[in-house]
Design a protein around this motif. Structure first.
Motif, PDB file in Angstrom:
ATOM      1  N   LYS A   1       0.839  -1.201   0.000  1.00  0.00           N
ATOM      2  CA  LYS A   1       0.000   0.000   0.000  1.00  0.00           C
ATOM      3  C   LYS A   1       0.873   1.249   0.000  1.00  0.00           C
ATOM      4  CE  LYS A   1      -4.090  -1.875   2.274  1.00  0.00           C
ATOM      5  NZ  LYS A   1      -4.950  -1.814   3.449  1.00  0.00           N
ATOM      6  N   GLU A   2       1.950   1.212   0.771  1.00  0.00           N
ATOM      7  CA  GLU A   2       2.858   2.357   0.836  1.00  0.00           C
ATOM      8  C   GLU A   2       3.526   2.594  -0.520  1.00  0.00           C
ATOM      9  OE1 GLU A   2       4.250   5.644   2.539  1.00  0.00           O
ATOM     10  OE2 GLU A   2       2.921   4.222   3.535  1.00  0.00           O
ATOM     11  N   ALA A   3       3.953   1.520  -1.186  1.00  0.00           N
ATOM     12  CA  ALA A   3       4.568   1.644  -2.505  1.00  0.00           C
ATOM     13  C   ALA A   3       3.568   2.184  -3.520  1.00  0.00           C
ATOM     14  CB  ALA A   3       5.119   0.295  -2.961  1.00  0.00           C
ATOM     15  N   ALA A   4       2.334   1.718  -3.448  1.00  0.00           N
ATOM     16  CA  ALA A   4       1.292   2.206  -4.357  1.00  0.00           C
ATOM     17  C   ALA A   4       1.016   3.687  -4.112  1.00  0.00           C
ATOM     18  CB  ALA A   4       0.019   1.395  -4.181  1.00  0.00           C
ATOM     19  N   ARG A   5       0.951   4.085  -2.850  1.00  0.00           N
ATOM     20  CA  ARG A   5       0.727   5.486  -2.495  1.00  0.00           C
ATOM     21  C   ARG A   5       1.884   6.353  -3.006  1.00  0.00           C
ATOM     22  NH1 ARG A   5       0.259   5.063   3.030  1.00  0.00           N
ATOM     23  NH2 ARG A   5      -1.706   4.021   2.674  1.00  0.00           N
ATOM     24  N   GLN A   6       3.110   5.855  -2.854  1.00  0.00           N
ATOM     25  CA  GLN A   6       4.300   6.567  -3.320  1.00  0.00           C
ATOM     26  C   GLN A   6       4.262   6.705  -4.849  1.00  0.00           C
ATOM     27  OE1 GLN A   6       6.732   7.735  -1.326  1.00  0.00           O
ATOM     28  NE2 GLN A   6       8.169   8.392  -2.892  1.00  0.00           N
ATOM     29  N   ALA A   7       3.901   5.635  -5.542  1.00  0.00           N
ATOM     30  CA  ALA A   7       3.829   5.669  -7.005  1.00  0.00           C
ATOM     31  C   ALA A   7       2.778   6.670  -7.475  1.00  0.00           C
ATOM     32  CB  ALA A   7       3.529   4.280  -7.553  1.00  0.00           C
ATOM     33  N   LEU A   8       1.638   6.720  -6.790  1.00  0.00           N
ATOM     34  CA  LEU A   8       0.596   7.687  -7.150  1.00  0.00           C
ATOM     35  C   LEU A   8       1.072   9.121  -6.941  1.00  0.00           C
ATOM     36  CD1 LEU A   8      -2.692   6.035  -5.818  1.00  0.00           C
ATOM     37  CD2 LEU A   8      -2.068   6.486  -8.188  1.00  0.00           C
ATOM     38  N   ALA A   9       1.789   9.348  -5.843  1.00  0.00           N
ATOM     39  CA  ALA A   9       2.305  10.690  -5.563  1.00  0.00           C
ATOM     40  C   ALA A   9       3.325  11.101  -6.632  1.00  0.00           C
ATOM     41  CB  ALA A   9       2.932  10.731  -4.178  1.00  0.00           C
ATOM     42  N   GLU A  10       4.201  10.176  -7.025  1.00  0.00           N
ATOM     43  CA  GLU A  10       5.194  10.484  -8.057  1.00  0.00           C
ATOM     44  C   GLU A  10       4.522  10.752  -9.399  1.00  0.00           C
ATOM     45  OE1 GLU A  10       7.912   7.206  -8.019  1.00  0.00           O
ATOM     46  OE2 GLU A  10       8.818   7.808  -6.122  1.00  0.00           O
ATOM     47  N   LYS A  11       3.503   9.968  -9.724  1.00  0.00           N
ATOM     48  CA  LYS A  11       2.788  10.163 -10.981  1.00  0.00           C
ATOM     49  C   LYS A  11       2.079  11.519 -10.978  1.00  0.00           C
ATOM     50  CE  LYS A  11      -0.682   8.051 -13.991  1.00  0.00           C
ATOM     51  NZ  LYS A  11      -1.153   9.283 -14.497  1.00  0.00           N
TER      52      LYS A  11
ATOM     53  N   GLU B   1       4.144  18.606 -13.451  1.00  0.00           N
ATOM     54  CA  GLU B   1       5.265  19.178 -14.193  1.00  0.00           C
ATOM     55  C   GLU B   1       4.977  19.206 -15.690  1.00  0.00           C
ATOM     56  OE1 GLU B   1       8.591  16.794 -13.036  1.00  0.00           O
ATOM     57  OE2 GLU B   1       8.706  17.684 -11.031  1.00  0.00           O
ATOM     58  N   LEU B   2       4.384  18.135 -16.205  1.00  0.00           N
ATOM     59  CA  LEU B   2       4.046  18.075 -17.623  1.00  0.00           C
ATOM     60  C   LEU B   2       2.996  19.125 -17.976  1.00  0.00           C
ATOM     61  CD1 LEU B   2       4.382  16.613 -20.326  1.00  0.00           C
ATOM     62  CD2 LEU B   2       2.579  15.054 -19.612  1.00  0.00           C
ATOM     63  N   ASN B   3       1.984  19.269 -17.124  1.00  0.00           N
ATOM     64  CA  ASN B   3       0.954  20.286 -17.356  1.00  0.00           C
ATOM     65  C   ASN B   3       1.545  21.689 -17.318  1.00  0.00           C
ATOM     66  OD1 ASN B   3      -1.135  18.524 -17.766  1.00  0.00           O
ATOM     67  ND2 ASN B   3      -1.796  18.527 -15.632  1.00  0.00           N
ATOM     68  N   ALA B   4       2.472  21.934 -16.384  1.00  0.00           N
ATOM     69  CA  ALA B   4       3.109  23.249 -16.305  1.00  0.00           C
ATOM     70  C   ALA B   4       3.908  23.528 -17.578  1.00  0.00           C
ATOM     71  CB  ALA B   4       4.012  23.326 -15.078  1.00  0.00           C
ATOM     72  N   ALA B   5       4.631  22.530 -18.073  1.00  0.00           N
ATOM     73  CA  ALA B   5       5.397  22.703 -19.306  1.00  0.00           C
ATOM     74  C   ALA B   5       4.473  22.971 -20.492  1.00  0.00           C
ATOM     75  CB  ALA B   5       6.258  21.475 -19.570  1.00  0.00           C
ATOM     76  N   LEU B   6       3.360  22.242 -20.570  1.00  0.00           N
ATOM     77  CA  LEU B   6       2.411  22.458 -21.658  1.00  0.00           C
ATOM     78  C   LEU B   6       1.768  23.838 -21.576  1.00  0.00           C
ATOM     79  CD1 LEU B   6       0.665  18.965 -21.860  1.00  0.00           C
ATOM     80  CD2 LEU B   6       2.289  19.949 -23.479  1.00  0.00           C
ATOM     81  N   ASN B   7       1.437  24.269 -20.347  1.00  0.00           N
ATOM     82  CA  ASN B   7       0.852  25.604 -20.166  1.00  0.00           C
ATOM     83  C   ASN B   7       1.848  26.683 -20.567  1.00  0.00           C
ATOM     84  OD1 ASN B   7      -1.573  24.602 -19.277  1.00  0.00           O
ATOM     85  ND2 ASN B   7      -1.077  24.808 -17.114  1.00  0.00           N
ATOM     86  N   GLU B   8       3.111  26.499 -20.199  1.00  0.00           N
ATOM     87  CA  GLU B   8       4.141  27.480 -20.549  1.00  0.00           C
ATOM     88  C   GLU B   8       4.321  27.545 -22.067  1.00  0.00           C
ATOM     89  OE1 GLU B   8       8.934  27.926 -20.104  1.00  0.00           O
ATOM     90  OE2 GLU B   8       7.836  27.077 -18.411  1.00  0.00           O
TER      91      GLU B   8
END
Length: 182
Positions: free
Chosen positions: A46-56, A62-69
């Motif tokens: 569960k902790e690994a899944a939570r960590q993976a979701l946070a990283e995603k 970051e991708l949205n910020a780059a696209l907005n810029e």
């Protein structure tokens, strides 16, 4: 599926009912002790899944910020292009070569005598559109400079703003002829 792992092990004959009950009792005891002492039982999956979701989620931000810029830069470039296209002066009708610098390169535009005086006086400015240079009125050049200062070339005070007082006055003892064309 055939139930829990405990049921499957019992059916396979790898364990007996007595050992299965004892393991279940120990697990309940560990859970009870952990809850009473305030220690949370950490499930690594569960902790690994939570960590993976946070990283995603972070990568997505970051991708949205780059696209907005990128979209914002595109919109600014479109605004600058529209400003230049709607207010540029006609080129090619002058016979006086007006030299100006773009970075470290010296460029030349052919302008009329009036346009040359207005460029030198700061009434007009030069705006860069792609690899072309257009002459625009000063108010339009100021609007373009607000959006992207690198796209406007002023011939007056901005060029002298980078110099120190000593560098500005080194030529004060020399007389400059009135008919000098740079």
């Amino acid at each position: 599926m055939a139930g829990s792992l405990q049921d499957q092990l019992l059916k396979a004959g790898l364990t007996d009912a007595k050992k299965a009950k004892q393991m279940a009792k120990e697990k309940r005891k560990q859970t009870r002790v952990a809850k009473s002492s305030g220690i949370d039982i950490v499930d690594e999956n569960k902790e690994a899944a939570r960590q993976a979701l946070a990283e995603k989620a972070q990568r997505d931000r970051e991708l949205n910020a780059a696209l907005n810029e990128k979209a914002q830069r595109k919109a600014i470039n479109a605004q600058i292009k529209q400003l230049i296209e709607t207010s540029k002066l006609e080129k090619g009708k002058g016979d006086i070569g007006y030299n100006f610098t773009d970075g470290k390169k010296v460029k030349k535009l052919y302008v009329s005598a009036l346009e040359q005086k207005q460029l030198s006086g700061g009434v007009l400015a030069i705006a860069k559109q792609g690899d072309q240079y257009e002459i625009v009125p000063r108010p339009v050049a100021d609007k373009i400079a607000e959006r992207d200062a690198g796209r406007v070339i002023f011939s007056t005070e901005e060029a002298a703003a980078d110099l120190t007082e000593e560098e500005k006055d080194w030529y004060k003892d020399y007389e400059v002829p009135d008919d000098l064309m740079w």
